[in-house]
Design a protein around this motif. Structure first.
Motif, PDB file in Angstrom:
ATOM      1  N   THR A 111      48.949  40.831  46.519  1.00 21.35           N
ATOM      2  CA  THR A 111      48.674  42.120  45.858  1.00 21.35           C
ATOM      3  C   THR A 111      47.365  42.007  45.082  1.00 21.35           C
ATOM      4  O   THR A 111      46.558  42.928  45.056  1.00 21.35           O
ATOM      5  CB  THR A 111      49.830  42.465  44.892  1.00 21.35           C
ATOM      6  N   TRP A 112      47.174  40.847  44.436  1.00 21.53           N
ATOM      7  CA  TRP A 112      45.942  40.599  43.682  1.00 21.53           C
ATOM      8  C   TRP A 112      44.745  40.461  44.617  1.00 21.53           C
ATOM      9  O   TRP A 112      43.696  41.049  44.364  1.00 21.53           O
ATOM     10  CB  TRP A 112      46.087  39.337  42.829  1.00 21.53           C
TER      11      TRP A 112
ATOM     12  N   VAL B  31      46.969  43.436  34.604  1.00 19.14           N
ATOM     13  CA  VAL B  31      47.632  42.621  35.620  1.00 19.14           C
ATOM     14  C   VAL B  31      47.382  41.135  35.379  1.00 19.14           C
ATOM     15  O   VAL B  31      48.287  40.304  35.505  1.00 19.14           O
ATOM     16  CB  VAL B  31      47.119  43.041  37.018  1.00 19.14           C
TER      17      VAL B  31
ATOM     18  N   SER C 178      48.006  54.008  39.137  1.00 17.81           N
ATOM     19  CA  SER C 178      47.977  55.380  39.694  1.00 17.81           C
ATOM     20  C   SER C 178      46.870  56.196  39.029  1.00 17.81           C
ATOM     21  O   SER C 178      46.350  57.124  39.632  1.00 17.81           O
ATOM     22  CB  SER C 178      49.330  56.051  39.511  1.00 17.81           C
TER      23      SER C 178
ATOM     24  N   PHE D 200      51.912  51.163  30.486  1.00 20.42           N
ATOM     25  CA  PHE D 200      50.835  50.283  30.976  1.00 20.42           C
ATOM     26  C   PHE D 200      50.781  50.284  32.497  1.00 20.42           C
ATOM     27  O   PHE D 200      49.750  49.994  33.101  1.00 20.42           O
ATOM     28  CB  PHE D 200      51.046  48.844  30.478  1.00 20.42           C
TER      29      PHE D 200
ATOM     30  N   HIS E 161      47.777  47.709  49.356  1.00 18.28           N
ATOM     31  CA  HIS E 161      48.099  47.372  47.964  1.00 18.28           C
ATOM     32  C   HIS E 161      49.413  48.031  47.556  1.00 18.28           C
ATOM     33  O   HIS E 161      50.302  47.388  47.012  1.00 18.28           O
ATOM     34  CB  HIS E 161      46.933  47.883  47.102  1.00 18.28           C
ATOM     35  N   LEU E 162      49.537  49.329  47.876  1.00 17.16           N
ATOM     36  CA  LEU E 162      50.755  50.059  47.502  1.00 17.16           C
ATOM     37  C   LEU E 162      51.959  49.539  48.276  1.00 17.16           C
ATOM     38  O   LEU E 162      53.065  49.423  47.724  1.00 17.16           O
ATOM     39  CB  LEU E 162      50.547  51.561  47.739  1.00 17.16           C
TER      40      LEU E 162
ATOM     41  N   GLY F  38      43.742  43.644  45.765  1.00 17.75           N
ATOM     42  CA  GLY F  38      43.138  44.318  44.608  1.00 17.75           C
ATOM     43  C   GLY F  38      41.685  43.896  44.423  1.00 17.75           C
ATOM     44  O   GLY F  38      40.809  44.717  44.192  1.00 17.75           O
ATOM     45  N   ALA F  39      41.424  42.579  44.546  1.00 19.96           N
ATOM     46  CA  ALA F  39      40.053  42.082  44.375  1.00 19.96           C
ATOM     47  C   ALA F  39      39.140  42.656  45.460  1.00 19.96           C
ATOM     48  O   ALA F  39      38.001  43.042  45.181  1.00 19.96           O
ATOM     49  CB  ALA F  39      40.051  40.568  44.424  1.00 19.96           C
TER      50      ALA F  39
END
Ligand code: HEM
Length: 370
Positions: A117-118, A104, A38, A33, A202-203, A121-122
């Motif tokens: 991180t979220w 996530v 990636s 998952f 993010h990474l 991501g957004a």
């Protein structure tokens, strides 16, 4: 020989950071998952590479844009294939990002200390939508022109700032050459640059906090604590290290490569079987139904329920939905991560996904049954 080479590079560039990255321990149980992130990266890489090639032939000018797309699709060797790779990877990208976000969200991996991180991501998600939207206009064929017009008109319904937003984005009251210049600049420079920086951030955050994974990775420790009488509410799972881990390399790199190989093959096969042909620049018929990319169908369908003077309400609700995304970690703050023990947010999340899919399907049947 390998050691000599390693020492040579280590002395000159320093390999320890790279080696530490490869050895970073990752949760083991739900590892497949954790390939979705990636997987998104591999599709974005196809976009960047094919996009760079398409730029060699694309002329961002109202007079030549359509014919340059026609030329690269019909005259340039494998031009049709490159363009189709670009379009199909864009289509798959939104499915994979959606799956990654769902994974996530349901696993509570956005909870403390991974709120940022979220949030990043957004912002990545918004940027990806922007790239999809601006790319839709670039073929500059009849459909693209109408999509631009509908987009501009819809924007103008925004209370107070509508007319300003339209003229800022279209470069005037109507879709014209300046619209193309602005959308092109955003599609090939501004938004990809922002996307690149956000993905690196993010990474970096994923490396800083380590991958959380999901509650299944911590069940032994949770059971042991509960056996000692520790109440479940006071167990902060997101601060634990997983029961079982394995280094990023070779196991997770292998999984990521398998998924990337599968995705690239799928994009390639779709491009050969269902290539994106050139739609033509004939003037639009009297009645044309603009066909937005499928990943905008739910938005298209949503706005259908706010006809005429109600459009501003539909637009505001839509904007609030997108603006709400980065704030999710501050709304659902309880440390519990198991989806079973947080039924309300899990059901709402699943319901929102289902609602978006149903809206898209309804739009699809409307657009193709006209
Ligand atoms: C271009 C888009 C994106 C790329 C390339 C990307 C990449 C990644 C990668 C490689 C991981 C680690 C492995 C995994 O869990 O899959 C990850 C984790 C994560 N991503 Fe993304 N992501 C993207 C979009 C998003 C979006 C749109 C969100 C949320 C709105 C998001 C939120 C997160 C979070 C919170 C984690 C941590 C998960 C954990 O620790 O278990 N990502 N991302």
């Amino acid at each position: 020989m390998r050691q000599l080479l390693r020492d040579w590079f280590d002395e000159r560039v320093g390999l320890d950071l790279f080696e530490r990255m490869l050895q970073k321990p990752l949760p083991k149980r739900g590892a497949w998952f954790y390939t979705l992130g990636s997987a998104t990266l591999s599709l974005i890489t196809i976009q960047f590479i094919t996009g760079a090639f398409l730029m060699f032939y694309y002329v961002p000018d109202g007079e030549f844009a359509a014919s340059s797309v026609r030329y690269s699709t019909e005259q340039v060797r494998f031009g049709w294939y490159l363009r189709s790779l670009h379009r199909w990877s864009a289509n798959l990208l939104f499915i994979v990002i959606g799956l990654h976000m769902f994974r996530v969200f349901v696993s509570g991996s956005f909870k403390r200390p991974r709120e940022f991180t979220w949030i990043i991501g957004a912002l990545i998600f918004w940027t990806a939508i922007g790239i999809g939207l601006t790319g839709g206009l670039l073929p500059w064929d009849a459909n693209a022109l109408w999509i631009g017009t509908v987009f501009g008109n819809t924007l103008s319904y925004f209370p107070l700032v509508g007319p300003f937003l339209r003229s800022a984005l279209l470069g005037g009251e109507h879709v014209g050459t300046l619209t193309l210049t602005r959308f092109y600049a955003m599609h090939v420079w501004v938004l990809p640059l922002i996307l690149g920086v956000l993905i690196l951030l993010h990474l970096y955050l994923i490396r800083k906090h380590g991958l959380f994974g999901s509650v299944v990775e911590y069940r032994n420790q949770i059971q042991a604590l509960e056996a000692k009488g520790v109440p479940r509410e006071s167990i902060i799972v997101t601060k634990m290290t997983p029961d079982e881990t394995e280094p990023f390399y070779p196991a997770q790199v292998f999984r990521d490569s398998i998924v990337a190989f599968f995705l690239i093959s799928a994009v390639s096969i779709f491009s050969i079987l269902f290539p994106f042909s050139y739609r033509g620049e004939e003037p639009p018929p009297a009645r044309i139904i603009p066909r937005p990319e499928w990943f905008f169908w739910s938005v298209d369908e949503w706005l259908m329920y706010f006809p005429g003077r109600l459009i501003p309400i539909g637009l505001i609700l839509l904007t609030l939905f997108f603006l709400f995304l980065p704030f999710i970690p501050f709304v659902e703050r309880h440390p519990e991560v198991s989806p079973i023990r947080r039924p309300v947010p899990t059901i709402i999340g699943a319901w929102v996904y289902l609602f978006i899919i149903i809206l898209a399907m309804m739009a699809g049947s409307r657009i193709f049954n006209y």
